[in-house]
Scaffold this motif. Structure first.
Motif, PDB file in Angstrom:
ATOM      1  N   VAL A  45      61.015  28.880  42.254  1.00 60.63           N
ATOM      2  CA  VAL A  45      59.719  28.955  41.571  1.00 60.63           C
ATOM      3  C   VAL A  45      59.555  30.359  40.984  1.00 60.63           C
ATOM      4  O   VAL A  45      59.751  31.359  41.689  1.00 60.63           O
ATOM      5  N   ASP A  46      59.191  30.462  39.718  1.00 59.97           N
ATOM      6  CA  ASP A  46      58.871  31.728  39.046  1.00 59.97           C
ATOM      7  C   ASP A  46      57.413  31.663  38.598  1.00 59.97           C
ATOM      8  O   ASP A  46      57.073  31.001  37.614  1.00 59.97           O
ATOM      9  N   ILE A  47      56.532  32.361  39.355  1.00 61.16           N
ATOM     10  CA  ILE A  47      55.097  32.286  39.057  1.00 61.16           C
ATOM     11  C   ILE A  47      54.735  33.087  37.804  1.00 61.16           C
ATOM     12  O   ILE A  47      53.640  32.949  37.264  1.00 61.16           O
ATOM     13  N   THR A  48      55.647  33.960  37.327  1.00 58.84           N
ATOM     14  CA  THR A  48      55.374  34.733  36.105  1.00 58.84           C
ATOM     15  C   THR A  48      55.932  34.046  34.869  1.00 58.84           C
ATOM     16  O   THR A  48      55.988  34.669  33.797  1.00 58.84           O
ATOM     17  N   GLU A  49      56.324  32.813  34.988  1.00 59.19           N
ATOM     18  CA  GLU A  49      56.932  32.120  33.860  1.00 59.19           C
ATOM     19  C   GLU A  49      55.958  31.954  32.703  1.00 59.19           C
ATOM     20  O   GLU A  49      56.326  32.034  31.529  1.00 59.19           O
ATOM     21  N   GLY A  50      54.687  31.744  32.997  1.00 58.04           N
ATOM     22  CA  GLY A  50      53.700  31.537  31.940  1.00 58.04           C
ATOM     23  C   GLY A  50      53.160  32.818  31.340  1.00 58.04           C
ATOM     24  O   GLY A  50      52.366  32.775  30.391  1.00 58.04           O
ATOM     25  N   LEU A  51      53.540  34.000  31.889  1.00 59.16           N
ATOM     26  CA  LEU A  51      53.039  35.276  31.377  1.00 59.16           C
ATOM     27  C   LEU A  51      53.895  35.765  30.217  1.00 59.16           C
ATOM     28  O   LEU A  51      55.126  35.608  30.228  1.00 59.16           O
ATOM     29  N   LYS A 115      54.530  50.183  28.768  1.00 59.92           N
ATOM     30  CA  LYS A 115      54.997  49.271  29.815  1.00 59.92           C
ATOM     31  C   LYS A 115      53.971  49.229  30.943  1.00 59.92           C
ATOM     32  O   LYS A 115      53.514  50.277  31.414  1.00 59.92           O
ATOM     33  N   VAL A 116      53.634  48.008  31.365  1.00 57.72           N
ATOM     34  CA  VAL A 116      52.670  47.791  32.439  1.00 57.72           C
ATOM     35  C   VAL A 116      53.335  46.935  33.524  1.00 57.72           C
ATOM     36  O   VAL A 116      53.897  45.871  33.220  1.00 57.72           O
ATOM     37  N   LYS A 117      53.269  47.425  34.745  1.00 57.33           N
ATOM     38  CA  LYS A 117      53.810  46.676  35.884  1.00 57.33           C
ATOM     39  C   LYS A 117      52.681  45.887  36.542  1.00 57.33           C
ATOM     40  O   LYS A 117      51.673  46.465  36.945  1.00 57.33           O
ATOM     41  N   LEU A 118      52.854  44.566  36.635  1.00 51.87           N
ATOM     42  CA  LEU A 118      51.844  43.674  37.199  1.00 51.87           C
ATOM     43  C   LEU A 118      52.342  43.098  38.517  1.00 51.87           C
ATOM     44  O   LEU A 118      53.529  42.758  38.651  1.00 51.87           O
ATOM     45  N   THR A 119      51.449  42.985  39.474  1.00 52.40           N
ATOM     46  CA  THR A 119      51.716  42.282  40.727  1.00 52.40           C
ATOM     47  C   THR A 119      50.729  41.125  40.813  1.00 52.40           C
ATOM     48  O   THR A 119      49.513  41.349  40.834  1.00 52.40           O
ATOM     49  N   VAL A 120      51.274  39.874  40.852  1.00 52.11           N
ATOM     50  CA  VAL A 120      50.426  38.676  40.798  1.00 52.11           C
ATOM     51  C   VAL A 120      50.749  37.764  41.973  1.00 52.11           C
ATOM     52  O   VAL A 120      51.829  37.838  42.582  1.00 52.11           O
ATOM     53  N   GLN A 121      49.803  36.911  42.291  1.00 50.41           N
ATOM     54  CA  GLN A 121      49.955  35.903  43.341  1.00 50.41           C
ATOM     55  C   GLN A 121      49.609  34.526  42.778  1.00 50.41           C
ATOM     56  O   GLN A 121      48.784  34.413  41.868  1.00 50.41           O
ATOM     57  N   LYS A 122      50.271  33.499  43.380  1.00 53.55           N
ATOM     58  CA  LYS A 122      49.981  32.140  42.957  1.00 53.55           C
ATOM     59  C   LYS A 122      50.374  31.175  44.080  1.00 53.55           C
ATOM     60  O   LYS A 122      51.341  31.412  44.812  1.00 53.55           O
ATOM     61  N   GLU A 123      49.609  30.093  44.204  1.00 50.88           N
ATOM     62  CA  GLU A 123      49.918  29.072  45.200  1.00 50.88           C
ATOM     63  C   GLU A 123      51.019  28.168  44.652  1.00 50.88           C
ATOM     64  O   GLU A 123      50.928  27.639  43.548  1.00 50.88           O
ATOM     65  N   VAL A 124      52.096  28.020  45.486  1.00 54.33           N
ATOM     66  CA  VAL A 124      53.254  27.225  45.052  1.00 54.33           C
ATOM     67  C   VAL A 124      53.384  25.985  45.937  1.00 54.33           C
ATOM     68  O   VAL A 124      52.371  25.419  46.351  1.00 54.33           O
TER      69      VAL A 124
END
Length: 501
Positions: A45-51, A115-124
């Motif tokens: 699972v790649d939760i950043t796929e939609g970003l 460049k911006v580093k993002l840390t995100v969470q998502k329910e998988v």
């Protein structure tokens, strides 16, 4: 409960966390909703796929603003909170995940990359929450905004000009005013700033911006405003008029430490103050102080411009004296937090040493801080050529030979350790050149009066010598250390009391 059971000697069963094998790689792990280890879960699972990983943004190099589609331009500095908010708002797909942290990654300023580093969470899978980091790269493309494009095409496309003037032989007021404008960002809408011989011209694209700027000036200075407008074009069919507005702003010629002879009607209105008074402070009113009676009164805008008197002598005419003897004649008096002592003093002009033995007996309000051997600055009424209309109205008025204004302190700072102030980006007219000496006198006034720096909250940036720390073998103090030393000196000799305005 376990602690209580242990105290009374009961048998307790130790709780342990079981382990399971990952269904993908078979390593031992703590159980979770997916029964997969973290590495295997990220491969599935790649939760950043939609970003978006690459975003293009438009930047105006003249006004340093960024385009917020469709037509809004936002002014922001590099690596600022405002720019970070702008970057996140222009990122598609961020609403599908939960943002935990965002920060800039340093890039070269000329690289046109942010460049911006993002840390995100998502329910998988099966309710498990996955946290993942990614880097988003913003490509900066130069594009001039509409305002800057019009200004580049025609620099005279202004609608309102504010002509700020003060008819005095120095520019000290404008140096103070410049720092206040920078601190409050009052001239942010000015499309052009030009320094003239006796003032500054501010050009605005919008008439309302000029009015707001004049309102700001009215809160920090004693001004008189004259408004005018000129018809540029007129469309008879649509009945539309195009005007150019001119706001002439005159600042009161009264400055701090000026000696004033009050007009008789003004002196009576202030309770028979003076008539010889010293201006202690200038803002949107005048603080007038009688050095012989310790009375202080304030003159507002309407009261001043109804009479519009001028200074009898200005600070450029101060003469240095040496104090030979001081004898107090009154107790200490507190005037709005500033302490004074009336004293009789014997002084002599420093310029007279070796030429004559002229000594002046004066009465001064600086008896608390002066002692024999000190130096003081004052007005030489004995040798001054005074031609004042208001002074002639007082029949039989006897002028003192000398009026002392302040104590003169030894130079404690090193010239190499000078510091610089921020300045407005403005053009300089040919007739307004040659003000370097006045600017040095202004900096020296700040060094001798640190209270004015704290009151005005001037924008200060260190010079190269200050940043280097050591220059030519002399230890260069920081600005904070220099002001702290000055305040310590004031505490020892009462200097801090007379510096309060």
């Amino acid at each position: 409960m376990a602690a209580m059971a242990q105290e009374i000697g009961m048998f307790t069963v130790a709780h342990t966390v079981g382990s399971v094998l990952c269904c993908k790689c078979g390593i031992l792990m703590q159980p979770n909703a997916t029964n997969m280890c973290l590495k295997c879960l990220r491969t599935e699972v790649d939760i950043t796929e939609g970003l978006q990983k690459r975003v293009e943004i438009a930047h105006c190099p003249d006004c340093d603003s960024y385009l917020q589609p469709p037509i809004t331009w936002i002014k922001a500095e590099l690596e600022s909170k405002k720019l970070l908010t702008f970057c996140l708002n222009n990122l598609n797909g961020l609403k599908k995940v939960r943002l935990v942290h965002a920060e800039f990654i340093w890039t070269e300023p000329h690289s046109k990359r942010i460049k911006v580093k993002l840390t995100v969470q998502k329910e998988v899978l099966n309710g498990a929450i996955l946290e993942q980091a990614c880097i988003v790269e913003y490509s900066v493309h130069e594009k001039m905004c509409d305002s800057c494009s019009r200004i580049q095409a025609n620099p005279d496309q202004w609608e309102c000009v504010v002509q700020l003037r003060q008819h005095v032989p120095h520019r000290r007021t404008f140096f103070y005013l410049e720092q206040l404008i920078l601190k409050h960002d009052a001239a942010k809408h000015a499309i052009r700033i030009k320094q003239m011989k006796q003032g500054i011209d501010f050009f605005f694209k919008n008439h309302n911006h000029g009015d707001k700027f004049v309102d700001f000036l009215g809160k920090v200075a004693l001004i008189n405003v004259d408004k005018g407008k000129r018809l540029i074009s007129h469309d008879t069919k649509s009945n539309k008029h195009v005007f150019k507005y001119s706001l002439s702003v005159e600042i009161s010629p009264i400055c701090r430490e000026d000696l004033i002879c009050l007009p008789p009607e003004v002196a009576v209105g202030l309770g028979n103050l003076g008539p010889l008074v010293i201006c202690n402070k200038v803002s949107n009113n005048l603080a007038l102080f009688d050095p012989f009676t310790f009375r202080q009164s304030f003159l507002n805008k309407d009261q001043y411009w109804s009479s519009s008197f001028k200074a009898l002598l200005s600070s450029k005419q101060l003469v240095e004296y040496i104090v030979l003897d001081v004898e107090a004649v009154s107790r200490e008096v507190d005037v709005r937090g500033v302490k004074y002592v009336l004293a009789d003093a014997q002084v002599a002009r420093v310029s007279d040493f070796g030429k004559n033995d002229m000594i002046f007996n004066v009465r001064t309000h600086l008896g608390r801080i002066l002692k024999a051997g000190d130096y003081a600055l004052g007005y030489d009424l004995y040798g001054a050529n005074i031609n004042d209309i208001e002074l002639d109205k007082y029949n039989g008025l006897v002028l003192p030979d000398v009026i002392l204004i302040k104590k003169s302190y030894e130079k404690k700072m090193i010239q190499k350790c000078s510091w610089k102030l921020r300045s407005l980006d403005m053009e300089i007219d040919n007739a307004a050149e040659g003000g370097d000496n006045e600017y040095e006198l202004f900096l020296r006034d700040l060094e001798e009066n640190p209270g004015s720096v704290f009151n005005l909250s001037l924008e200060i940036q260190p010079s190269e010598n200050m940043a280097s720390g050591i220059n030519g073998g002399d230890i260069c103090l920081t600005l904070a250390d220099e002001f702290e030393d000055l305040l310590d000196l004031g505490d020892e000799e009462g200097h801090a009391d007379i510096m309060k305005e």
